[in-house]
Motif scaffolding. Structure first.
Motif, PDB file in Angstrom:
ATOM      1  N   ALA A 177       0.826  -1.216   0.000  1.00 37.11           N
ATOM      2  CA  ALA A 177       0.000   0.000   0.000  1.00 37.11           C
ATOM      3  C   ALA A 177       0.860   1.266   0.000  1.00 37.11           C
ATOM      4  CB  ALA A 177      -0.950  -0.008   1.190  1.00 37.11           C
ATOM      5  N   GLU A 178       2.161   1.130   0.146  1.00 37.52           N
ATOM      6  CA  GLU A 178       3.103   2.266   0.067  1.00 37.52           C
ATOM      7  C   GLU A 178       2.657   3.430   0.961  1.00 37.52           C
ATOM      8  OE1 GLU A 178       3.002   2.885  -4.172  1.00 37.52           O
ATOM      9  OE2 GLU A 178       4.565   1.375  -4.531  1.00 37.52           O
ATOM     10  N   GLY A 179       2.221   3.088   2.170  1.00 34.56           N
ATOM     11  CA  GLY A 179       1.893   4.133   3.135  1.00 34.56           C
ATOM     12  C   GLY A 179       0.503   4.725   2.999  1.00 34.56           C
ATOM     13  N   ARG A 180      -0.309   4.168   2.124  1.00 34.81           N
ATOM     14  CA  ARG A 180      -1.639   4.756   1.889  1.00 34.81           C
ATOM     15  C   ARG A 180      -2.677   4.290   2.920  1.00 34.81           C
ATOM     16  NH1 ARG A 180       0.541   3.782  -3.140  1.00 34.81           N
ATOM     17  NH2 ARG A 180       0.675   5.633  -4.468  1.00 34.81           N
ATOM     18  N   LEU A 181      -3.863   4.907   2.775  1.00 38.82           N
ATOM     19  CA  LEU A 181      -5.032   4.569   3.603  1.00 38.82           C
ATOM     20  C   LEU A 181      -5.706   3.303   3.081  1.00 38.82           C
ATOM     21  CD1 LEU A 181      -7.358   5.447   5.653  1.00 38.82           C
ATOM     22  CD2 LEU A 181      -8.380   6.634   3.678  1.00 38.82           C
ATOM     23  N   VAL A 182      -6.081   2.402   3.988  1.00 41.81           N
ATOM     24  CA  VAL A 182      -6.881   1.223   3.640  1.00 41.81           C
ATOM     25  C   VAL A 182      -8.108   1.191   4.555  1.00 41.81           C
ATOM     26  CG1 VAL A 182      -6.968  -1.307   3.678  1.00 41.81           C
ATOM     27  CG2 VAL A 182      -4.981  -0.135   2.695  1.00 41.81           C
ATOM     28  N   THR A 183      -9.265   1.020   3.952  1.00 39.18           N
ATOM     29  CA  THR A 183     -10.524   0.929   4.717  1.00 39.18           C
ATOM     30  C   THR A 183     -11.290  -0.317   4.273  1.00 39.18           C
ATOM     31  OG1 THR A 183     -11.972   2.040   3.123  1.00 39.18           O
ATOM     32  CG2 THR A 183     -10.730   3.466   4.648  1.00 39.18           C
ATOM     33  N   PRO A 184     -12.321  -0.689   5.036  1.00 39.51           N
ATOM     34  CA  PRO A 184     -13.238  -1.713   4.520  1.00 39.51           C
ATOM     35  C   PRO A 184     -13.862  -1.221   3.214  1.00 39.51           C
ATOM     36  CG  PRO A 184     -13.701  -1.225   6.840  1.00 39.51           C
ATOM     37  CD  PRO A 184     -12.736  -0.185   6.367  1.00 39.51           C
ATOM     38  N   GLY A 185     -14.261  -2.139   2.351  1.00 39.81           N
ATOM     39  CA  GLY A 185     -15.065  -1.757   1.195  1.00 39.81           C
ATOM     40  C   GLY A 185     -16.290  -1.017   1.689  1.00 39.81           C
ATOM     41  N   LEU A 186     -16.725  -0.013   0.930  1.00 41.76           N
ATOM     42  CA  LEU A 186     -17.893   0.765   1.352  1.00 41.76           C
ATOM     43  C   LEU A 186     -19.167  -0.050   1.125  1.00 41.76           C
ATOM     44  CD1 LEU A 186     -16.811   4.231  -0.102  1.00 41.76           C
ATOM     45  CD2 LEU A 186     -16.408   3.304   2.197  1.00 41.76           C
ATOM     46  N   VAL A 187     -20.154   0.211   1.959  1.00 43.31           N
ATOM     47  CA  VAL A 187     -21.453  -0.466   1.853  1.00 43.31           C
ATOM     48  C   VAL A 187     -22.484   0.610   1.530  1.00 43.31           C
ATOM     49  CG1 VAL A 187     -23.189  -1.820   3.091  1.00 43.31           C
ATOM     50  CG2 VAL A 187     -20.739  -2.228   3.522  1.00 43.31           C
ATOM     51  N   ASP A 188     -23.236   0.396   0.456  1.00 40.46           N
ATOM     52  CA  ASP A 188     -24.271   1.357   0.047  1.00 40.46           C
ATOM     53  C   ASP A 188     -25.639   0.743   0.354  1.00 40.46           C
ATOM     54  OD1 ASP A 188     -25.980   3.144  -1.142  1.00 40.46           O
ATOM     55  OD2 ASP A 188     -24.816   3.339  -2.997  1.00 40.46           O
ATOM     56  N   GLU A 222     -17.015   9.831  11.666  1.00 39.12           N
ATOM     57  CA  GLU A 222     -18.434   9.437  11.765  1.00 39.12           C
ATOM     58  C   GLU A 222     -18.988   9.031  10.396  1.00 39.12           C
ATOM     59  OE1 GLU A 222     -19.970  12.287  15.463  1.00 39.12           O
ATOM     60  OE2 GLU A 222     -19.967  13.077  13.410  1.00 39.12           O
ATOM     61  N   ALA A 223     -18.601   9.795   9.371  1.00 42.43           N
ATOM     62  CA  ALA A 223     -19.112   9.500   8.031  1.00 42.43           C
ATOM     63  C   ALA A 223     -18.613   8.136   7.561  1.00 42.43           C
ATOM     64  CB  ALA A 223     -18.695  10.603   7.062  1.00 42.43           C
ATOM     65  N   ILE A 224     -17.354   7.825   7.840  1.00 47.55           N
ATOM     66  CA  ILE A 224     -16.813   6.525   7.416  1.00 47.55           C
ATOM     67  C   ILE A 224     -17.488   5.390   8.192  1.00 47.55           C
ATOM     68  CG2 ILE A 224     -14.721   5.104   7.431  1.00 47.55           C
ATOM     69  CD1 ILE A 224     -13.212   7.738   6.607  1.00 47.55           C
ATOM     70  N   THR A 225     -17.717   5.569   9.470  1.00 49.94           N
ATOM     71  CA  THR A 225     -18.477   4.571  10.236  1.00 49.94           C
ATOM     72  C   THR A 225     -19.858   4.364   9.608  1.00 49.94           C
ATOM     73  OG1 THR A 225     -17.351   5.100  12.296  1.00 49.94           O
ATOM     74  CG2 THR A 225     -19.537   4.105  12.500  1.00 49.94           C
ATOM     75  N   ALA A 226     -20.479   5.479   9.214  1.00 51.57           N
ATOM     76  CA  ALA A 226     -21.833   5.418   8.647  1.00 51.57           C
ATOM     77  C   ALA A 226     -21.864   4.711   7.298  1.00 51.57           C
ATOM     78  CB  ALA A 226     -22.396   6.834   8.512  1.00 51.57           C
ATOM     79  N   ALA A 227     -20.733   4.732   6.579  1.00 50.99           N
ATOM     80  CA  ALA A 227     -20.677   4.139   5.238  1.00 50.99           C
ATOM     81  C   ALA A 227     -20.063   2.745   5.245  1.00 50.99           C
ATOM     82  CB  ALA A 227     -19.868   5.053   4.314  1.00 50.99           C
ATOM     83  N   THR A 228     -19.715   2.260   6.431  1.00 48.20           N
ATOM     84  CA  THR A 228     -19.122   0.915   6.515  1.00 48.20           C
ATOM     85  C   THR A 228     -19.910   0.069   7.519  1.00 48.20           C
ATOM     86  OG1 THR A 228     -17.481   1.760   8.106  1.00 48.20           O
ATOM     87  CG2 THR A 228     -16.812   1.643   5.777  1.00 48.20           C
ATOM     88  N   VAL A 229     -19.500   0.146   8.785  1.00 44.28           N
ATOM     89  CA  VAL A 229     -20.091  -0.789   9.747  1.00 44.28           C
ATOM     90  C   VAL A 229     -21.581  -0.522   9.953  1.00 44.28           C
ATOM     91  CG1 VAL A 229     -19.350   0.512  11.812  1.00 44.28           C
ATOM     92  CG2 VAL A 229     -19.692  -1.926  11.972  1.00 44.28           C
ATOM     93  N   ASN A 230     -21.991   0.737  10.057  1.00 38.76           N
ATOM     94  CA  ASN A 230     -23.420   1.013  10.264  1.00 38.76           C
ATOM     95  C   ASN A 230     -24.232   0.712   9.004  1.00 38.76           C
ATOM     96  OD1 ASN A 230     -22.849   1.691  12.863  1.00 38.76           O
ATOM     97  ND2 ASN A 230     -23.645   3.783  12.758  1.00 38.76           N
ATOM     98  N   ALA A 231     -23.641   0.967   7.844  1.00 40.24           N
ATOM     99  CA  ALA A 231     -24.336   0.640   6.593  1.00 40.24           C
ATOM    100  C   ALA A 231     -24.511  -0.872   6.463  1.00 40.24           C
ATOM    101  CB  ALA A 231     -23.561   1.202   5.406  1.00 40.24           C
ATOM    102  N   ALA A 232     -23.505  -1.623   6.890  1.00 38.02           N
ATOM    103  CA  ALA A 232     -23.616  -3.089   6.840  1.00 38.02           C
ATOM    104  C   ALA A 232     -24.766  -3.556   7.742  1.00 38.02           C
ATOM    105  CB  ALA A 232     -22.304  -3.733   7.257  1.00 38.02           C
ATOM    106  N   HIS A 233     -24.878  -2.973   8.933  1.00 41.95           N
ATOM    107  CA  HIS A 233     -26.001  -3.320   9.811  1.00 41.95           C
ATOM    108  C   HIS A 233     -27.338  -2.949   9.161  1.00 41.95           C
ATOM    109  CE1 HIS A 233     -24.358  -4.838  13.590  1.00 41.95           C
ATOM    110  NE2 HIS A 233     -23.314  -4.057  13.376  1.00 41.95           N
ATOM    111  N   ALA A 234     -27.369  -1.858   8.429  1.00 43.68           N
ATOM    112  CA  ALA A 234     -28.633  -1.402   7.825  1.00 43.68           C
ATOM    113  C   ALA A 234     -29.165  -2.389   6.794  1.00 43.68           C
ATOM    114  CB  ALA A 234     -28.455  -0.024   7.198  1.00 43.68           C
TER     115      ALA A 234
END
Ligand code: IZC
Ligand code: ZN
Length: 421
Positions: free
Chosen positions: A71-82, A357-369
């Motif tokens: 990743a050469e020092g970059r950001l890694v997140t979970p895949g987004l959930v829509d 908060e926005a990233i939480t809302a687009a990942t773990v909370n979106a997955a729960h939704a």
């Protein structure tokens, strides 16, 4: 020691979103499990370890054919959930967009026979293959923008054959497309032309004939209703959602988008999985959502696209303890975007949600939704290896650097599916 056939290393900022079970509320929405110098290891479709690079590398043995991503020092997140899209449709509606720019309202266009009913006319004429191809192209764009799981609703058929046709296309997409698709039945999206003089009759048709047929074929996980002034009343919505629940379809609602319509209160009464939009939700409705544990799915792209300046009261919801998720509402009428990235920007800029908060809302909370929390939304052992390597090194840059695609690499179920290096 466990084997790993995929290792993502040299991650500058790794967001695991690890935390307690359940959707995140209040201050917990800021806890994104950030690790400096992280790594993620997977075997097959699932994660075996994620965390500080040193401990991940000590825990796993790479197989001979393992793929390594630096990743050469970059950001890694979970895949987004829509968690809210109307991604299967036959025709776009830029004609209505242009009319709105010149002053027509969404509701005036709908009353005049356009809007959802225009999408119904084109969908009924379209073949399953044409709908599949269009839906697949839409999911391709979602994936390119970092979305690895998406909910998709029917609701442009509004007759038994056309709703079944749509949901069969959704099923084929879920089987064949890399994006994981969660299907929702939305037969109560609008009153079709042939039932406009007998609205309660249409509600009975949805509850008594469509829902049993959809449940019988196992075509949907959720049942949704457009509960809104001029569309489905609270009583009609309750009737449909209770009929769905009786046959195993969990309720979701389009609630209080354009007017305070009692949608949030109904979502709480029914303990729906989510209440979506909520731009005009009442104070009482917001408190009821918090008490009932209903997830608020906010759709700021719709507010933007409709040219409104009144956004959902996200801060009040978070302060009241409502778990907030974000979605595109991707649809041809009121939010024509596949990108969760612009939604994250709007969440920070207009809803005043912090980037975390926005990233939480687009990942773990979106997955729960969308009831995908065991598979998606966080990078922890056992969940699917769905992740994004971003072209930035700080999570705050995602909402900040807006309207461009910041995705570098997308991994879905342990395989590289998007490579923009
Ligand atoms: O096609 O207009 N609000 N449903 C409820 C929509 C917008 C989709 C559309
Ligand atoms: Zn919608």
């Amino acid at each position: 020691m466990t084997n790993a056939d995929l290792i993502v290393r040299n991650v500058g900022e790794l967001l695991t979103l690890a935390g307690p079970e359940g959707p995140r509320r209040g201050g917990a929405m800021r806890q994104i499990g950030a690790v400096r110098g992280g790594a993620v290891a997977a075997l097959g479709e699932r994660i075996v370890a994620a965390g500080p690079e040193r401990s991940v590398l000590a825990e796993v043995a790479a197989t001979a054919d393992a793929v390594e991503i630096d990743a050469e020092g970059r950001l890694v997140t979970p895949g987004l959930v829509d968690p809210h899209t109307h991604a299967v449709f036959a025709r776009t509606r830029e004609d209505e967009f242009a009319a709105r720019v010149e002053g027509a309202s969404y509701e005036e266009i709908a009353e005049a026979g356009g809007g959802i009913r225009s999408s119904v006319r084109s969908l009924r004429e379209a073949s399953e293959d044409a709908l599949y191809d269009a839906g697949s192209a839409t999911l391709d764009r979602m994936l390119e923008h970092g979305t690895t799981t998406a909910e998709v609703k029917s609701g442009y058929g509004l007759s038994l054959p056309a709703e079944l046709k749509t949901l069969r296309v959704v099923r084929r997409l879920s089987e064949e497309h890399a994006v994981d698709v969660v299907p929702t039945f939305l037969g109560a999206h609008e009153f079709p032309d042939e039932w406009r003089d007998d609205r309660d009759g249409y509600v009975e048709h949805v509850a008594g004939e469509m829902i049993p047929a959809v449940a019988d074929e196992g075509l949907a996980r959720f049942c949704d209703v457009f509960c809104e002034e001029g569309v489905f009343t609270v009583d009609q919505s309750r009737r449909v959602l209770e009929a769905g629940r009786a046959l195993g379809l969990e309720p979701k609602l389009h609630a209080d988008e354009l007017h305070p319509s009692g949608g949030a209160e109904l979502a709480a009464e029914l303990h729906a999985r989510s209440a979506d939009h909520l731009v005009r939700a009442s104070e009482r409705g917001i408190r009821a959502l918090a008490e009932a544990g209903v997830i608020a799915v906010l759709l700021p792209g719709t507010t933007l696209s409709l040219g409104s300046t009144v956004y959902a009261p996200a801060r009040r919801m978070i302060d009241e303890g409502v778990a907030v998720a974000l979605a595109t509402d991707c649809n041809p009428g009121s939010s024509m975007t596949e990108s969760m990235q612009i939604i994250l920007s709007l969440a920070s800029m207009m809803l005043r949600m912090t980037p975390a908060e926005a990233i939480t809302a687009a990942t773990v909370n979106a997955a729960h939704a969308v009831a995908a929390e065991e598979d998606a939304g966080a990078l922890t052992a056992g969940r699917l290896a769905d992740l994004v390597v971003w072209d930035v090194d700080d999570h705050r840059a995602i909402p900040y650097h807006y309207a461009v695609n910041l995705v570098r690499t997308v991994v879905k179920r342990g395989r590289v599916v998007v490579d923009r290096t």
